[in-house]
Structures are given as C-alpha cells and as structure tokens.
Design a protein around this motif. Structure first.
Motif, PDB file in Angstrom:
ATOM      1  N   ASP A   1     110.615  62.190  99.009  1.00 33.94           N
ATOM      2  CA  ASP A   1     109.977  61.045  98.353  1.00 33.94           C
ATOM      3  C   ASP A   1     109.296  61.416  97.034  1.00 33.94           C
TER       4      ASP A   1
ATOM      5  N   ARG B   1     104.233  56.626 101.352  1.00 36.57           N
ATOM      6  CA  ARG B   1     105.092  56.453 100.175  1.00 36.57           C
ATOM      7  C   ARG B   1     104.357  55.763  99.037  1.00 36.57           C
TER       8      ARG B   1
ATOM      9  N   TYR C   1     110.512  59.467  93.612  1.00 34.87           N
ATOM     10  CA  TYR C   1     109.637  58.570  92.858  1.00 34.87           C
ATOM     11  C   TYR C   1     109.342  59.113  91.455  1.00 34.87           C
TER      12      TYR C   1
ATOM     13  N   ARG D   1     104.772  55.111 107.247  1.00 35.63           N
ATOM     14  CA  ARG D   1     105.679  55.593 106.197  1.00 35.63           C
ATOM     15  C   ARG D   1     105.398  54.889 104.877  1.00 35.63           C
TER      16      ARG D   1
ATOM     17  N   ASP E   1     117.670  52.905 104.320  1.00 40.41           N
ATOM     18  CA  ASP E   1     116.565  53.815 104.025  1.00 40.41           C
ATOM     19  C   ASP E   1     116.141  53.696 102.565  1.00 40.41           C
TER      20      ASP E   1
ATOM     21  N   GLN F   1     102.563  58.368  97.234  1.00 37.56           N
ATOM     22  CA  GLN F   1     103.445  59.153  96.373  1.00 37.56           C
ATOM     23  C   GLN F   1     103.788  58.391  95.099  1.00 37.56           C
TER      24      GLN F   1
ATOM     25  N   SER G   1     119.587  60.789 100.599  1.00 36.56           N
ATOM     26  CA  SER G   1     118.844  60.930 101.854  1.00 36.56           C
ATOM     27  C   SER G   1     118.175  62.291 101.968  1.00 36.56           C
TER      28      SER G   1
ATOM     29  N   GLU H   1     113.949  50.641 102.200  1.00 41.42           N
ATOM     30  CA  GLU H   1     112.590  50.863 102.708  1.00 41.42           C
ATOM     31  C   GLU H   1     111.776  51.697 101.716  1.00 41.42           C
ATOM     32  N   ARG H   2     112.408  52.693 101.102  1.00 42.03           N
ATOM     33  CA  ARG H   2     111.689  53.521 100.124  1.00 42.03           C
ATOM     34  C   ARG H   2     111.349  52.726  98.863  1.00 42.03           C
TER      35      ARG H   2
END
Length: 480
Positions: free
Chosen positions: A456, A247, A460, A243, A288, A250, A452, A291-292
């Motif tokens: 992504d 990401r 971003y 993941r 979450d 991205q 949520s 983490e992103r």
C-alpha cells in the motif's frame, strides 16, 4: 543486457551483479548543488535503523552492499554515483531506493537531470531515465527491487516538496531537530574537516511556497493530514474497516510527502473490462484494487461516495460507490459478465442496478469512457478538482482519438492518473508525459507487473506523486 531508455514507471531486469546508479545533470550559475543517496528498505517499506541511509556523511553501508562513491565533474557535466553490489544485499532488504536532494534550490532549476544505470564491471550503460521536475527539493529517481528471486530496476521520478528530511522521515530515518533544544542526532554528523560548509546532515524541510494552492504540511490549529472520518465508514465489517483505516493513514502520509496534506478532491474510478481483464477479475485482483482506491476517495473527499465507470467496446457508468455499502458494491459491480455479444435481451438474474456486461463488449475503446467522464465533470461542477484513477491492462490502439480527448481536457479541472496492470502496449497513455503543446501536464502514468504484490505505501506514493504538482500548475494557469 543492452541499454534502454526508460519512461516513468517502467522497469527492467538487472543481470549485472554490481551496478552503479549515476545521477547526472548540467551544472552552471544558479543551478543548485545535487547530492545522491540511497535507502535500504525492508518488505514493510522502511529502514531497519539509520544505518540503512547511505549518503555523503555515511558513504558505506555496514554490509558493504551499497557505497556512495561521490561526485565527479567535467566541462558541462556533473554526476554523483551510488554503487550497489546486489550479491551482498542482505535477505531482509527488499528495495534500494535511489534518492537525491537539491541544496539551495529546487530540481526544476537543475537542467539535464537524468539517472543512468551502469554495469560496474564494464562501465556500459544498461538504462537511462531522463527526469523532469518542478518545485521539488528532494527526488526519488529510481529503485532496485527484488521480484521472485531476481533483481529489477524501476524508473520512479517522484518528487518531494518537504525536502530530503521529509523523504527520509517517511522511510523511518531519524532526522536532526534544527531547534536549539534538539537531542543528539542519530544520523551521523559530518567531521568538521570534511563536511560541506553549508550542508547539514539532513536538511530541514523548507516551507511550501506561498503561491502554491496546496496547504502546508503542518498548518496551525492541529495535526494536519490525519485520516478523515468518512460518512458510512462505521457500517463496514470490522476487518474491512481496519484495512480502510490503515490505508487512509498511508494515503495521508503520501499526501504529506508532497506538501499536499489538506488537499481535497472528487475521485472517479475507471475500470477496464475488456476480454483480457477476465483473469484479473476472476482472481479477485480488481476487487482488491477497488477496495484500495476507496481509501483514496475516503481521504481526499469525506462525502463517502465515489463515481465509477467500466468500459471495453463501450463505456458504462456504474452506481456510485458509497463507502458504507462497499462489500455489496464489490459483489454486484466488480465483475466481467458474459461476452456472447450476439445474444439478445438482458441477462436473467441481474440486479436492476447492475450493468449487463454484454452491452459493454470486449474491445479497448478508452477514448469513449474518457469523453463520458469529461462530460460528467462539465455537467456536475464541483468546488474541488477531480482525480480520475484509471486502471487498464493495455491493448491501447486508439492512440489518435485518446490523445485528442486528453489534449482537449487540459483546460478542465481533471487530473488523469493511469495505472497499467501488467506488461502490455499502453500506447499514447505511456507517452503522454512527454508530448509537447500543453499548458499543464494533466496526465500521469505508471505500470506494475502485479499490483497485488505492491505494498500500500508504494502504491499510494506512485498514485499520488503527480496530482499535487498538477494542482499547483493548474492553479497558476487559471484552470482551477
């Protein structure tokens, strides 16, 4: 539905079955020609093929859902319009992005730039979004998108330094190669009798101005903006590592869109822990988000660490987030503890590194954590600028104090990107973009209904749209 004046990042429901999106500006000597266009995107955030690009050379989508109506002008005003029949939009299309390009100049040279949403049947104005721009040569003004079976409109205001070609390519459009050896273009070429004499089908990206303190999109010496290898990344569980890798790619794409492929920055994370945030913590939404955001820090700064704060009535610095320890950090530090404020003593069973959330409280005092982050940056100078990613669900009421802190921070090497989690009162944070009297705009803001559900690429793009512009402005002002 009544007319609404929109701010960047705001959204509203669309009840009209057919709408017109009008890009308006004030023409004059030295003002570039402006063209509106639309991209029909799937859930993956990309077109299915080049037919999903509607513009002056391809004015009607095959579904008849989107039509480029063309330009009109009057004394002191000009506009280019796209019409969307929301009833005819195919089920596979989740978003319709409303774009613009400036021929022979930048959007900073276009006065009175605004996006108007109109009811096509009555002609009444449903919403208006006044936009500000700088060196961008392509722009996303807004987007129509589906949410739980209904259509909504969002004011985006995101610029691209790479021009319409860079914007279109990032959404999956095949762009003509300007070199003599190019193969046949897939974007339809204009008929010789109707094409504007100076307008290619999709213009090639202009070079980044030499005065800009960000690197060009493709410097010599190799592929630019590729995901960076980050310290500790190899220690992550396989699924989390996969993941993170996706990401980071991205994030790199989003940076390239803004001519900032090789930018570096120190990233600081700030998390609202007020009482109203409890639901977002208990449902795992905040974990979450962290983490992103770790992917943003990993791509912008390869030291494998990110500083973090939490706040409510009081701020508290969390242990540094080291990428290789991300799963354990999420377990220990992304939480809302007990809110029994009158209990004494430290909660039993806490790890020594953990913050006792009873000391943090439950109210909103954003100005305190802003001041603490400013002090940290002053006391720990870095060669790179600092990007603060600040997440809150609103309830802002210390407007005067917050404004004072952010105005004082204008002369500091910090860009503050605020993200609103849901519909709420964000007070001065939402209005700060329009407040006068600052040498540079050091604050960005947008809100989302449910973070949520935001893919992504979209998150971003919105998160990183203003940071490169600030770097350029802060460099010219001598702040960096």
């Amino acid at each position: 539905m009544t007319a609404s004046s929109m701010s960047k990042g705001s959204n509203l429901p669309v009840d009209s079955p057919v709408v017109r999106v009008e890009l308006a500006w004030v023409p004059g000597p030295g003002v570039p020609d402006v063209d509106a266009s639309a991209l029909l995107l799937t859930e993956a955030g990309r077109v299915r093929d080049d037919g999903d690009f509607v513009f002056y050379n391809q004015p009607r989508h095959a579904s008849d859902a989107v039509t480029h109506l063309g330009k009109r002008s009057a004394t002191g005003a000009a506009a280019d319009t796209v019409e969307v029949n929301l009833r005819s939009v195919e089920p596979a299309v989740e978003r319709i992005v409303l774009c613009a390009s400036a021929g022979g100049g930048t959007f900073g040279q276009v006065p009175g730039l605004a996006l108007r949403l109109l009811d096509a049947g009555t002609g009444s104005e449903l919403a208006r979004f006044d936009m500000a721009a700088g060196t961008e040569t392509a722009f996303i003004g807004g987007e129509l998108y589906r949410r739980q079976g209904t259509w909504k409109f969002r004011a985006v205001g995101q610029g691209y330094a790479s021009g319409l070609a860079g914007l279109a390519t990032d959404f999956g459009i095949t762009v003509d190669d300007p070199s003599p050896a190019a193969t046949a273009p897939t974007v339809p070429a204009p008929p010789a009798t109707t094409a504007p004499p100076t307008s290619p089908t999709v213009p090639a990206p202009p070079p980044v101005p030499p005065t800009a303190p960000v690197a060009s999109a493709q410097p010599s010496g190799g592929h630019s903006g590729a995901p960076r290898l980050t310290k500790g990344e190899e220690r992550l569980p396989v699924d989390m590592r996969k993941r993170l890798s996706l990401r980071k790619e991205q994030v790199a794409v989003s940076l390239r869109k803004h001519g900032a492929a090789d930018i570096t920055a120190r990233v600081i994370l700030v998390l609202d822990a007020s009482g109203s945030m409890s639901f977002l913590y208990s449902k795992g939404v905040v974990a979450d988000v962290v983490e992103r955001m770790a992917a943003v820090a990993a791509q912008l700064d390869d030291d494998g660490e990110m500083q973090a704060w939490t706040f409510a009535s009081n701020p508290a610095r969390l242990p540094d987030l080291r990428l290789g320890e991300l799963p354990e950090w999420l377990r220990l530090h992304v939480r809302v503890g007990e809110v029994g404020l009158f209990r004494r003593g430290r909660k039993k069973g806490l790890d020594p590194s953990q913050v006792d959330m009873r000391d943090v409280g439950i109210q909103n005092e954003e100005q305190k954590v802003i001041a603490e982050v400013r002090a940290f940056v002053r006391d720990h100078p870095a060669s790179a600028p600092t990007l603060v990613l600040f997440f809150s669900d609103g309830g802002v009421y210390r407007n005067k104090e917050i404004e004072g802190e952010l105005r004082a921070a204008v002369e500091e090497p910090i860009f503050w990107q605020f993200v609103g989690l849901g519909r709420s009162n964000y007070g001065v944070l939402e209005r700060f973009d329009t407040l006068p009297g600052r040498r540079v705009d050091n604050v960005g803001f947008f809100a989302v209904d449910d973070i949520s559900t935001v893919p992504d690429p979209e998150l971003y793009d919105r998160l990183l749209s203003e940071f490169p512009l600030w770097i350029t402005a802060a460099g010219r002002a001598g702040i960096l």
